[in-house]
Structures are given as structure tokens and as C-alpha cells.
Enzyme design. Sequence first.
Site, PDB file in Angstrom:
ATOM      1  N   PRO A  78       0.934  -1.051  -0.031  1.00  0.00           N
ATOM      2  CA  PRO A  78      -0.096  -0.013  -0.073  1.00  0.00           C
ATOM      3  C   PRO A  78       0.986   1.287  -0.072  1.00  0.00           C
ATOM      4  CG  PRO A  78      -1.044  -1.534   1.602  1.00  0.00           C
ATOM      5  CD  PRO A  78       0.391  -2.194   1.103  1.00  0.00           C
ATOM      6  N   CYS A  79       0.306   2.319  -0.849  1.00  0.00           N
ATOM      7  CA  CYS A  79       1.076   3.554  -1.018  1.00  0.00           C
ATOM      8  C   CYS A  79       0.711   4.684  -0.067  1.00  0.00           C
ATOM      9  CB  CYS A  79       1.207   3.968  -2.561  1.00  0.00           C
ATOM     10  SG  CYS A  79      -0.538   4.322  -2.933  1.00  0.00           S
ATOM     11  N   PRO A  80      -0.620   4.622   0.601  1.00  0.00           N
ATOM     12  CA  PRO A  80      -1.036   5.815   1.648  1.00  0.00           C
ATOM     13  C   PRO A  80       0.036   6.214   2.575  1.00  0.00           C
ATOM     14  CG  PRO A  80      -2.772   4.452   1.106  1.00  0.00           C
ATOM     15  CD  PRO A  80      -1.697   3.675   0.457  1.00  0.00           C
TER      16      PRO A  80
END
Length: 419
Positions: A78-80
Site C-alpha cells: 500500500p502506498c498511502p
Amino acid sequence: MAEQLRVVEICAGAGGQSLGLERAGFEHELAVELDANACSTLRLNRPGWKVASGDVADPEIWTPADYQGIDLLAGGVPCPPFTIAGKQLGATDTRDLFAWTVEQCRIVKPRALLLENVRGLSMNRFTAYRQAILDELHDMGYVADWKLFQASDYGVSQLRPRFVLVAMRPEEFAYFDWPEPSRTKPPTVGELVHDLMAANGWPGADAWREKANKIAPTIVGGSKKHGGADLGPTRAKAAWAEMGVDGWGIADSAPGPEVPVDFNPKLTWPMVARIQGWDDDRYKWEFFGRKTSVYRQIGNAFPPPVAEAIGSAIRRALGHETEPRTLIEEVKPVHDPVYHVLRKSTRYMGVEDISRALPHPLDQHTLERHINHLKRDFEIEEKARGSITVYRLGEFKAFTGQDAHPRHEAFQMQLPTIS
């Protein structure tokens, strides 16, 4: 025929990286993905693959020890936690799986590791985070390197920067070279999807092709938390508008013959998929789900051509197909000298002690600001020693599998909005 190498891919999404790695010569032993529709997309395209649906960190979903010695452990975690558009919480973001994935190398012992994420991870905010990752891999016996990739350098008609980590044992990393950019300039958005835009007889399609004369800004998949599909934040929408594209949503179909010539159309998801690097020739793929889900799957993917280029470089290294380089294994790259000094020390250190240990001394104010910066991702123990404050580096706050980590409860609470 070249040896078929095996890959376990986590956070596989809808298969952008999967398809690229397959074309690079890797056969999937397992793909793990949280989103049910993305899992259905994987099964739709590759019925023979083993696809596990659920939280990759849940031991009931898969058992890393079952894949010990795999050729490649790969993923687009995940990039958040790192995105510039977000809060950049890093190690304290409950969605962060970067450090957890690296920790799995102790169990899986892959010949190679490939992880990709957003450009934000390459910024100064995360120098210590990156240093911690490199140090952990070095302690496990791996040599690792980071590189910022631009998708348009590999034939993708999109400004899509991705930060990539590759790690291998020294004897194989000596054969690894990052892939060279393509010499072919990618087509403009208008050139790339003109046939799709003209498919329903819109008389403005040819003029629109000339106006859409640039490559696309970064396709943004968005999240379940923020609702439906559109083409990104305000700046991205403005860039799309300059190319004659309405970025405030995704269309069900291309405009028809009754639509005015000067109309600014929305893109359909097949157009977005082509811009993301899927096509009807080398990277053919089908998607499962309704429009918003499909768009989200496409927008969150790693472009297949970029994945193929990096995967091919890894395959060449594992096959010792290139000229080896001499590696200085004892020298670890230093991204954050202050973190590096604190990590090597077992005692409390004041700012003057830290400054003396640095390659280039820093003033007190700069060092104190840097220590406060480190507190975002690490526990920093501090106490008074006379009139000064002294510091000692504590635990990395990132989730690496700890039973008592706050990630467990927070993940369950946020599950309906995680994508």
C-alpha cells in the site's frame, strides 16, 4: 529454453505487476490480494494460479514458510503511508506493509526481493525509514538498492513515477543492472486511444486526437474511502482539461455521433487500462467488477511494461546472464547519517556527541529538528543529563508482525475503506 523461475506476489492487485513478471519469465506459485474483485480479475485471466484472498499479514491466509527458497518475493504494498497527497505517516500508518514484507525475507529467504511504491518514499521525509529497510536486509545477508522509475521511459503513455527496491544475495546482486529506458517515445494520449474514442462515431474524435497531444498525468485509482472514480486531484484534472478530457469521472462508453465536435469527453476504463500499459497485444487482460471497482483496480496497478523490464533484469541476474560487478559487501549505503549514528550506539548521546560522529557536523538546532523528524517513525528515548538532553534510538514503529502492534485493531476497523 530459459529456466522458469518462481514468484510469490503479495498485494498483487489486478495483476499489472503479475503480468509483467510473467512476461519476464516468472511463474506464479501464489498471488495474495485483499480486494475480492481484484482476486476475481486474477482468477479470470489465470485460472491455474493459486490466488489467496485476504489480509496478507494474516497467517490464516498464507504461510510464508511454505515458500522458502522462492526465486522472487514481489509486491506493490500500500502506498498511502508514503504518498505526497496524504499525511505521510510512514511507519505509524496502519496500512504500511513495507517493513513487514522485508521481515518475511527472514522466513521465505527468497533469492530476490522486488517491492514498488510511490515517489514519496524516495523523499527526505523517509531517509531514516529507507535506512532501516536497507540495514535489515543487510543484516539478513542481502544487498539492496533503490531506484526511481518513470513509466514513460518504458513505453507507457503516462507520467507515473514509482520507487522500486530490489535486493539479492551478494553473489547474485553482482549480476544485477537496472533496466535501461526504452529508446522509443511513448505515444500521446490522443494517438494511443483515438480508436476507442472514435468507436461510437463521435465526429470530434480526430480533432480531439490532435488536442490530446501529451502523455497522461499519473492515473490515480483512488480509495473506497473517497467514493467514485475520477482522474485525480485538482492539478491532474487541469492537465487532463488541457488535453480535452473531462477528469471528473469515468464514462460508460465513448461519445456517439450526436455529441458536438468541441465536447470534452471522459475516458472509459478500457482507455485508462491502455494508458496504464495494458493493450490488446503483449499485455492483454480482462477485468472483473463494476465500473468504479475496475477503474480502481487499473489505477492502483503497476504498469505491466515497467514490471516486465525490472523483472527481466532480475531474471538475468539470477541466471548470471550479465557481466558481474565487484561489490563491496561490508559497506552499507547511508541514506540518513543521524539515524545511522544513533543505530550504531548503545548509549545515550547528546547533540554534540552525535555531531562529532557524523561525516559532516551539524549545528544543534538542525540536529534537534532531525531527531524530532526521526520520532515519526522510531521510538526515541531521551533523558536529561545535567543541562543537556541525551537521546537513544528505540524501536522501529513499523509493523513487522508484532502480536501487540496497534495495526491489528486499526486494520479491522478500517477494512471496509482499505483499497
